[in-house]
Design a protein around this motif. Structure first.
Motif, PDB file in Angstrom:
ATOM      1  N   SER A 114       0.872  -1.173   0.000  1.00  0.00           N
ATOM      2  CA  SER A 114       0.000   0.000   0.000  1.00  0.00           C
ATOM      3  C   SER A 114       0.907   1.220   0.000  1.00  0.00           C
ATOM      4  CB  SER A 114      -0.932   0.009   1.219  1.00  0.00           C
ATOM      5  OG  SER A 114      -0.183   0.033   2.427  1.00  0.00           O
ATOM      6  N   THR A 115       0.462   2.301  -0.609  1.00  0.00           N
ATOM      7  CA  THR A 115       1.297   3.488  -0.743  1.00  0.00           C
ATOM      8  C   THR A 115       0.588   4.715  -0.188  1.00  0.00           C
ATOM      9  OG1 THR A 115       0.494   3.769  -3.024  1.00  0.00           O
ATOM     10  CG2 THR A 115       2.625   2.661  -2.722  1.00  0.00           C
ATOM     11  N   PHE A 116       1.388   5.690   0.178  1.00  0.00           N
ATOM     12  CA  PHE A 116       0.921   6.970   0.710  1.00  0.00           C
ATOM     13  C   PHE A 116       0.903   7.969  -0.444  1.00  0.00           C
ATOM     14  CE2 PHE A 116       2.492  11.055   2.683  1.00  0.00           C
ATOM     15  CZ  PHE A 116       1.267  11.427   3.226  1.00  0.00           C
ATOM     16  N   GLU A 117      -0.243   8.573  -0.699  1.00  0.00           N
ATOM     17  CA  GLU A 117      -0.365   9.508  -1.813  1.00  0.00           C
ATOM     18  C   GLU A 117      -0.087  10.932  -1.339  1.00  0.00           C
ATOM     19  OE1 GLU A 117      -3.740   9.142  -4.302  1.00  0.00           O
ATOM     20  OE2 GLU A 117      -3.743   6.944  -4.270  1.00  0.00           O
ATOM     21  N   HIS A 118       0.874  11.580  -2.012  1.00  0.00           N
ATOM     22  CA  HIS A 118       1.259  12.937  -1.657  1.00  0.00           C
ATOM     23  C   HIS A 118       1.628  13.685  -2.938  1.00  0.00           C
ATOM     24  CE1 HIS A 118       3.963  16.184  -0.136  1.00  0.00           C
ATOM     25  NE2 HIS A 118       3.101  16.178   0.864  1.00  0.00           N
ATOM     26  N   ASN A 119       0.885  14.724  -3.230  1.00  0.00           N
ATOM     27  CA  ASN A 119       1.130  15.532  -4.437  1.00  0.00           C
ATOM     28  C   ASN A 119       1.238  14.662  -5.692  1.00  0.00           C
ATOM     29  OD1 ASN A 119       1.131  17.661  -2.700  1.00  0.00           O
ATOM     30  ND2 ASN A 119       3.211  18.343  -3.135  1.00  0.00           N
ATOM     31  N   SER A 120       0.273  13.781  -5.845  1.00  0.00           N
ATOM     32  CA  SER A 120       0.158  12.911  -7.019  1.00  0.00           C
ATOM     33  C   SER A 120       1.234  11.832  -7.081  1.00  0.00           C
ATOM     34  CB  SER A 120       0.179  13.726  -8.328  1.00  0.00           C
ATOM     35  OG  SER A 120      -0.884  14.653  -8.349  1.00  0.00           O
ATOM     36  N   MET A 121       2.058  11.700  -6.039  1.00  0.00           N
ATOM     37  CA  MET A 121       3.030  10.621  -5.982  1.00  0.00           C
ATOM     38  C   MET A 121       2.497   9.501  -5.086  1.00  0.00           C
ATOM     39  SD  MET A 121       6.745  12.517  -5.633  1.00  0.00           S
ATOM     40  CE  MET A 121       7.637  10.952  -5.800  1.00  0.00           C
ATOM     41  N   ARG A 122       2.773   8.275  -5.478  1.00  0.00           N
ATOM     42  CA  ARG A 122       2.429   7.110  -4.669  1.00  0.00           C
ATOM     43  C   ARG A 122       3.711   6.648  -3.986  1.00  0.00           C
ATOM     44  NH1 ARG A 122      -2.488   4.852  -5.960  1.00  0.00           N
ATOM     45  NH2 ARG A 122      -1.784   2.801  -5.266  1.00  0.00           N
ATOM     46  N   LEU A 123       3.787   6.836  -2.673  1.00  0.00           N
ATOM     47  CA  LEU A 123       5.041   6.724  -1.945  1.00  0.00           C
ATOM     48  C   LEU A 123       5.065   5.528  -1.007  1.00  0.00           C
ATOM     49  CD1 LEU A 123       5.333  10.505  -0.965  1.00  0.00           C
ATOM     50  CD2 LEU A 123       6.452   9.360  -2.891  1.00  0.00           C
ATOM     51  N   SER A 124       6.248   4.911  -0.928  1.00  0.00           N
ATOM     52  CA  SER A 124       6.506   3.906   0.095  1.00  0.00           C
ATOM     53  C   SER A 124       7.280   4.479   1.267  1.00  0.00           C
ATOM     54  CB  SER A 124       7.293   2.732  -0.497  1.00  0.00           C
ATOM     55  OG  SER A 124       6.485   1.969  -1.343  1.00  0.00           O
ATOM     56  N   LEU A 125       7.991   5.595   1.025  1.00  0.00           N
ATOM     57  CA  LEU A 125       8.726   6.262   2.090  1.00  0.00           C
ATOM     58  C   LEU A 125       8.520   7.760   1.953  1.00  0.00           C
ATOM     59  CD1 LEU A 125      10.746   6.307   4.464  1.00  0.00           C
ATOM     60  CD2 LEU A 125      12.598   6.312   2.775  1.00  0.00           C
ATOM     61  N   PHE A 126       7.927   8.363   2.987  1.00  0.00           N
ATOM     62  CA  PHE A 126       7.729   9.812   3.021  1.00  0.00           C
ATOM     63  C   PHE A 126       8.360  10.349   4.291  1.00  0.00           C
ATOM     64  CE2 PHE A 126       5.306  13.546   4.476  1.00  0.00           C
ATOM     65  CZ  PHE A 126       5.529  14.397   3.401  1.00  0.00           C
ATOM     66  N   VAL A 127       9.274  11.302   4.130  1.00  0.00           N
ATOM     67  CA  VAL A 127       9.967  11.920   5.252  1.00  0.00           C
ATOM     68  C   VAL A 127       9.789  13.422   5.106  1.00  0.00           C
ATOM     69  CG1 VAL A 127      12.160  12.162   6.468  1.00  0.00           C
ATOM     70  CG2 VAL A 127      11.639  10.028   5.270  1.00  0.00           C
ATOM     71  N   GLY A 128       9.040  14.039   6.021  1.00  0.00           N
ATOM     72  CA  GLY A 128       8.745  15.449   5.846  1.00  0.00           C
ATOM     73  C   GLY A 128       8.555  16.205   7.140  1.00  0.00           C
ATOM     74  N   LEU A 129       9.009  17.470   7.136  1.00  0.00           N
ATOM     75  CA  LEU A 129       8.798  18.393   8.249  1.00  0.00           C
ATOM     76  C   LEU A 129       9.378  17.862   9.549  1.00  0.00           C
ATOM     77  CD1 LEU A 129       5.159  19.535   7.421  1.00  0.00           C
ATOM     78  CD2 LEU A 129       7.242  20.855   7.091  1.00  0.00           C
TER      79      LEU A 129
END
Length: 286
Positions: A114-129
């Motif tokens: 399953s992926t995390f959707e952020h700004n039209s990207m389907r992500l497996s790793l999101f590192v932010g803020l």
């Protein structure tokens, strides 16, 4: 105020199970369901819930979410993350002011089922803020599906020193947009240690002396749909392999992409011949 869209539905999925895998036992935990960047309760209660969910967990049968560590003076002991080896879904590390070093020292595979959707990207790793200076994933060998994105981590070092194409089985060769850095590296960052291995002429590390373990089997990507075995191309890994392999069979995988049955990597646990059910990565025979 942080520039975020918050999602307030929070849910932990199924309770943990103990998986007998021969010489070792693995603890499966449900992880997080389809949760984004919100949380419930106070930040202290949220951190306690995360620690309770992931403590001693080896296989996260869901998503790994580490967010909102923002309380000054609170001791953020992340040792509960140290046993995690596999994440079936995605990993989010976001909106954290503490601690300055975040480490998952035994994480090997992020599957991205399953992926995390952020700004039209389907992500497996999101590192932010985040305010951290180091993200340490020294045993990470594969991100099986999905993209990687870093956003506004003002003090974070060495993320540009990682060979992401190696971790992503060469997908960046043909899909460079699967990796996104909306940030510049801090001026306080130094080089990797001279003991760290090189790829593409650059030394690779997670921190100065915590070197990346390189998996360069992605160099055969044009001839294989995923990875190949041997230092130089000898043949393609089985499609059910993760991390790489030492031969062409589904029994030659360093790790399984989906499930393991009697030593073979399989796409699913069969309903008959034999009849099985999944627990973590293992197919258990009735």
């Amino acid at each position: 105020m942080r520039n975020l869209i918050l999602f307030t539905w929070i849910g932990f999925v199924s309770p943990f199970q103990i998986i007998d895998v021969g010489l070792q036992q693995e603890k499966e935990c449900g992880g997080m369901g389809f949760v984004q960047l919100g949380f419930s309760g106070t930040p202290q209660e949220w951190f306690a819930a995360l620690a309770n969910e992931y403590r001693d967990c080896t296989y996260v049968n869901g998503n790994l979410v580490l967010t909102w560590m923002t309380v000054p003076g609170l001791t953020y002991d992340l040792s509960f993350l140290h046993s995690i080896k596999y994440v079936k879904g995605y990993v989010i590390i976001a909106v954290n002011d503490y601690p300055k070093v975040i480490s998952l020292p035994n994480l090997e595979v992020i599957r991205g089922n399953s992926t995390f959707e952020h700004n039209s990207m389907r992500l497996s790793l999101f590192v932010g803020l985040n305010a951290m200076t180091e993200l340490q994933l020294p045993k990470l060998r594969e991100i099986s599906n999905g993209g990687v994105r870093f956003v506004n981590n003002r003090n974070l070092c060495h993320m540009h020193d990682i060979d992401w194409n190696s971790l992503m089985a060469g997908r960046l060769t043909h899909h460079p947009a699967d990796l996104s850095f909306d940030q510049i590296q801090s001026e306080n960052c130094g080089p990797c240690s001279a003991v760290c291995e090189q790829s593409d002429g650059n030394r690779r590390c997670w921190s100065y002396d915590q070197c990346q373990i390189l998996n360069l089997s992605h160099t055969c990507i044009d001839r294989c749909p995923r990875r190949c075995y041997a230092e130089h191309f000898a043949g393609c890994c089985n499609p059910e392999c993760a991390e790489g392999c030492f031969g062409p069979s589904d029994t030659d995988c360093y790790a399984c992409k989906n499930y393991r049955l009697h030593g073979s990597c399989v796409s699913h646990c069969p309903d008959e011949n034999p009849r099985t059910y999944p627990e973590g990565q293992e197919c258990i025979v009735f």
